[in-house]
Design an enzyme around this catalytic site. Sequence first.
Site, mmCIF file in Angstrom:
data_model
loop_
_atom_site.group_PDB
_atom_site.id
_atom_site.type_symbol
_atom_site.label_atom_id
_atom_site.label_comp_id
_atom_site.label_asym_id
_atom_site.label_seq_id
_atom_site.Cartn_x
_atom_site.Cartn_y
_atom_site.Cartn_z
ATOM 1 N N GLN A 203 51.927 -4.052 -8.121
ATOM 2 C CA GLN A 203 52.016 -5.152 -7.161
ATOM 3 C C GLN A 203 53.441 -5.697 -7.028
ATOM 4 O O GLN A 203 54.170 -5.807 -8.005
ATOM 5 C CB GLN A 203 51.108 -6.311 -7.597
ATOM 6 C CG GLN A 203 49.651 -5.971 -7.674
ATOM 7 C CD GLN A 203 49.059 -5.552 -6.365
ATOM 8 O OE1 GLN A 203 48.201 -4.679 -6.332
ATOM 9 N NE2 GLN A 203 49.526 -6.137 -5.283
ATOM 10 N N TRP A 240 50.503 -7.778 -2.379
ATOM 11 C CA TRP A 240 50.191 -9.040 -3.071
ATOM 12 C C TRP A 240 48.729 -9.032 -3.497
ATOM 13 O O TRP A 240 47.846 -8.760 -2.685
ATOM 14 C CB TRP A 240 50.357 -10.247 -2.138
ATOM 15 C CG TRP A 240 51.681 -10.390 -1.469
ATOM 16 C CD1 TRP A 240 52.926 -10.207 -2.021
ATOM 17 C CD2 TRP A 240 51.912 -10.766 -0.103
ATOM 18 N NE1 TRP A 240 53.894 -10.456 -1.071
ATOM 19 C CE2 TRP A 240 53.294 -10.806 0.105
ATOM 20 C CE3 TRP A 240 51.058 -11.091 0.953
ATOM 21 C CZ2 TRP A 240 53.860 -11.140 1.334
ATOM 22 C CZ3 TRP A 240 51.626 -11.420 2.180
ATOM 23 C CH2 TRP A 240 53.011 -11.446 2.360
ATOM 24 N N GLY A 261 48.508 -2.220 3.048
ATOM 25 C CA GLY A 261 47.338 -2.974 2.611
ATOM 26 C C GLY A 261 47.747 -4.160 1.765
ATOM 27 O O GLY A 261 48.930 -4.409 1.544
ATOM 28 N N ARG A 262 46.715 -4.905 1.317
ATOM 29 C CA ARG A 262 46.921 -6.004 0.375
ATOM 30 C C ARG A 262 47.984 -7.001 0.821
ATOM 31 O O ARG A 262 48.860 -7.373 0.041
ATOM 32 C CB ARG A 262 47.249 -5.468 -1.007
ATOM 33 C CG ARG A 262 46.067 -4.754 -1.618
ATOM 34 C CD ARG A 262 46.156 -4.660 -3.117
ATOM 35 N NE ARG A 262 44.847 -4.295 -3.679
ATOM 36 C CZ ARG A 262 44.596 -4.169 -4.966
ATOM 37 N NH1 ARG A 262 45.550 -4.348 -5.840
ATOM 38 N NH2 ARG A 262 43.394 -3.860 -5.394
ATOM 39 N N GLY A 263 47.890 -7.463 2.026
ATOM 40 C CA GLY A 263 48.856 -8.450 2.510
ATOM 41 C C GLY A 263 48.219 -9.783 2.871
ATOM 42 O O GLY A 263 48.394 -10.209 3.999
#
Length: 400
Positions: A203, A240, A261-263
């Site tokens: 991350q 994140w 992804g993962r924003g």
Amino acid sequence: MLCTGLLLALVAITCPMAVDAVNAPVGFGAGTTGGQGGTTVTPTTIAQLRTYLCGSTDSRGHCTDSTRRVILINRTFDFRNSLGKKTETGCKVKACPNGQSDLGLNWSGFCNGRTATSVTYDLAGVNDRLVIGSNKSIIGVKNTGVIKGTGLRIFGGVSNIIVQNVQITDINEGIVWGGDAISIDGASKIWIDHNYIARVGRQMIVTGFGSATDVTISHNVFDGSTRVGAYCDGRHYWLWLFLGKSDTITLYGNIIQNTSGRGPHSGGMNSADVRLHMVNNHFRNVGGEGALMSLSKTSYILAEGNYFQNVAHPVYKYRTEPGPVFTPFDGNAAKTCSTYLKRSCVANSQTQSSSKWNYSPADIIVLKKLSTYSSSLINPAAANTVPGTTARNAGVGKVN
Ligand SMILES: *[C@@H]1O[C@H](CO)[C@@H](O)[C@H](O)[C@H]1NC(C)=O
Ligand SMILES: *[C@@H]1O[C@H](CO)[C@@H](O)[C@H](O)[C@H]1NC(C)=O
Ligand SMILES: *[C@@H]1O[C@H](CO)[C@@H](O)[C@H](O)[C@H]1NC(C)=O
Ligand SMILES: *[C@@H]1O[C@H](CO)[C@@H](O)[C@H](O)[C@H]1NC(C)=O
């Protein structure tokens, strides 16, 4: 023009352009002062850097040094090879064309169902992270402050920390579980501002399982450009991850580019309870799953005035347990806010090269939850001003 105060007192500054909010955080992290008023030091060795960031720990490794201190970084601290390398059985994340793949360490059963392969990684990124104590500022000088090969660990009840104008890069790129850039686990009043983060294994920012309370993440550049990536598209997936027990986080004025992804990925594990205000960020060239992923009922995301440029999914509809999100893309949805926030929300904006976004939840529960924090909610600028503002303001070399 705001170019006085903390930094001006520390280093000689010329101020060639207007830069907003350089000297004090806004949003949930407002009031964070870090080492302001303490001594200013400039470490020249890794050992000095470590001691200045945290001079003493208890038996659990928690930092007990809360002396106010400003740590200036005017060189590259390269941790790679400082502890050597290790080879063990891990796996390929996904078979990509030309036989390429990101690799993963077998943590939390990550390699179950994946093709086993031998993985060699640098131990510093995993075992030698920099612990930071309360009342500290770590500030890069112009564009010379670089930490390579390991990240920052903010945990164990610390408070009042500023990380500004630092480049944190090259932490086992392409190796999942190879190290995070910044982790916050049981800490409050944290300001992460004007940094550049790129080429990390895991991350870029992660919270959990303790809380990350009163945190502002502003004017950073998160650059996901990478060799392979989880979607084989040269973009980093692990941006994140917010899993804290009682997280209150403002994401303001950041540039996010070439991620997949993962924003953020918010909620979805353990007792995660997250309140997130995303304001005036510029997402560009984001593939795969796109940006926002709210995964459980206690993850509340209000996103307004953001600019999504060529983003596969501004909001990703996760398969299971989509958590509440309020992301207006037009004036009507934005007006709903005035009932709860005493102002209209500011619509987000998106441009797409191919398919259009098709999911923009307007979950009222988000407004109800965030209405109790109205003094911490930044008033957004119009989304169409964001590319210009972030291009001028975000990243390193802008604050001193
Ligand atoms: C930080 O510094 C202030 C002022 O010196 C002090 O009152 C406070 O206890 C310190 N914070 C922590 C967590 O020790
Ligand atoms: C960093 O700053 C210190 C203190 O001002 C100075 O002595 C040193 O030469 C600087 N180092 C570099 C690499 O510029
Ligand atoms: C990964 O770890 C699990 C236990 O968590 C184990 O059962 C499995 O065999 C390991 N896989 C590899 C490829 O080593
Ligand atoms: C993203 O990656 C591509 C190469 O894959 C590169 O050309 C581009 O400059 C990067 N940055 C952005 C903002 O798209």
